[in-house]
Write a protein that holds these residues in place. Structure first.
Motif, PDB file in Angstrom:
ATOM      1  N   ASP A 174      -5.146   4.722   2.060  1.00 25.13           N
ATOM      2  CA  ASP A 174      -5.546   3.320   1.926  1.00 25.13           C
ATOM      3  C   ASP A 174      -6.194   2.880   3.241  1.00 25.13           C
ATOM      4  OD1 ASP A 174      -4.809   2.482  -0.701  1.00 25.13           O
ATOM      5  OD2 ASP A 174      -2.696   2.574  -0.102  1.00 25.13           O
ATOM      6  N   PHE A 206       0.856  -1.184   0.000  1.00 22.97           N
ATOM      7  CA  PHE A 206       0.000   0.000   0.000  1.00 22.97           C
ATOM      8  C   PHE A 206       0.895   1.238   0.000  1.00 22.97           C
ATOM      9  CE2 PHE A 206      -2.527  -3.310   2.143  1.00 22.97           C
ATOM     10  CZ  PHE A 206      -3.633  -3.332   1.291  1.00 22.97           C
ATOM     11  N   HIS A 209      -9.974  -1.899   1.826  1.00 24.37           N
ATOM     12  CA  HIS A 209      -9.277  -3.150   1.522  1.00 24.37           C
ATOM     13  C   HIS A 209      -9.510  -4.128   2.677  1.00 24.37           C
ATOM     14  CE1 HIS A 209      -7.022  -1.215  -1.766  1.00 24.37           C
ATOM     15  NE2 HIS A 209      -6.932  -0.171  -0.953  1.00 24.37           N
TER      16      HIS A 209
END
Length: 237
Positions: A126, A91, A150
C-alpha cells in the motif's frame, strides 16, 4: 510417532511464546519518540548551527535505525480525498508511507519514479502519501500521482487531535518516508533523494527509482538480491 508429535507440539509452543513475548515488548512510535527525540534534537540543533550537515545526517540515521526502527506505528487517523476519516491500520499490506506538503519541491524524477513503482507493486504494497494541507491543496497536488497511490491529508486548521501532527510532522520533519510491515512495525525510516541541480530528467528519475526500489526490495519485499538499475528507467504514459 508420539515423539514426533511431542516435538511438533513443543515447537509450536515455543513459537507462540516468542510471538507473545514480542507483542508484550512492543513499543509504539510515539513512545519511542518521547524517549529518544529530545536528545537527538539537541545534538542535531548544534550540528546544523555549525553547518556540520554530515554529522546531522549521521545523527538522523542513528536515531531512526537504532531507536525508532522496530517500534510500531500508532494507528493515526487521516482523511482521504472524499473527506472520510481513515485509520493507518486499515491498510492491510506492508505500507510505503511518505509525509509531504504541496509546497515541498520534489526533485524532478521523484514523482514519476514513485508512480512507476506503485503501478508495479500495488498488489503487494500500500503506497500512501500524507499531505499536511487543506483538502483543496491536497486534491490539486494529487493529480500528479498514480491512482494506485492512496492520497491522504491532515488539515491542521481543523484537526481536533494534534497527536498525529506532533508525531508525524513536527518530530522528524518532512518529507520523511516510513516503511512498515503488514503489522505496522517500522522497518526503515528515510529521507528522499537529493542531488545537485543540472542533472538531466533521466538521471534524476533513475536516482529516485533506485532509491525507492532499494527500500521496497530490501524491507517490504524481502528481496536481498536487489541490484540498482544503472540505465535510465522509462516513463509510463
Amino acid at each position: 510417532m508420539v515423539r514426533i508429535l511431542l516435538l511438533i507440539f513443543t515447537f509450536l509452543l515455543t513459537q507462540i511464546s516468542t510471538a507473545q513475548q514480542e507483542e508484550d515488548n512492543a513499543i509504539l512510535f510515539s513512545e519511542a519518540l518521547t524517549l529518544h527525540l529530545p536528545k537527538y534534537e539537541k545534538r542535531a540543533k548544534d550540528a546544523y548551527f555549525y553547518r556540520d550537515y554530515e554529522k546531522a545526517q549521521k545523527l538522523f540515521d542513528s536515531l531512526t535505525r537504532y531507536q525508532l526502527a522496530g517500534s510500531y506505528m500508532d494507528d493515526f487517523k487521516f482523511k482521504n480525498l472524499r473527506g472520510k476519516k481513515i485509520s493507518l491500520h486499515n491498510f492491510k499490506k506492508p505500507v510505503y508511507l511518505i509525509t509531504y506538503a504541496s509546497w515541498c519541491v520534489t526533485s524532478q524524477g521523484e514523482v514519476p519514479a514513485l508512480n512507476e513503482l506503485a503501478d508495479k507493486y500495488q498488489d503487494k504494497i500500500d503506497f500512501v502519501i500524507l499531505f499536511w494541507d487543506s483538502k483543496i491543496d491536497t486534491r490539486k497536488a494529487s493529480k500528479d500521482y498514480s491512482k494506485n497511490i492512496h492520497i491522504t491529508y491532515v488539515d491542521e486548521l481543523d484537526n481536533k487531535d494534534p497527536h498525529v501532527v506532533r508525531n508525524l510532522k513536527h518530530s522528524l520533519g518532512l518529507p520523511t518516508t516510513f516503511l512498515l510491515d503488514k503489522d505496522k512495525k517500522i522497518l526503515n525510516i528515510r529521507r528522499g533523494v537529493t542531488h545537485k541541480y543540472g542533472k538531466s530528467f533521466e538521471e534524476s528519475l533513475d536516482a529516485n527509482y533506485n532509491s525507492i526500489y532499494d527500500g521496497i526490495a530490501n524491507h517490504l519485499l524481502g528481496d536481498r538480491n536487489f541490484e540498482p538499475r544503472p540505465e535510465p528507467v522509462a516513463l509510463n504514459n
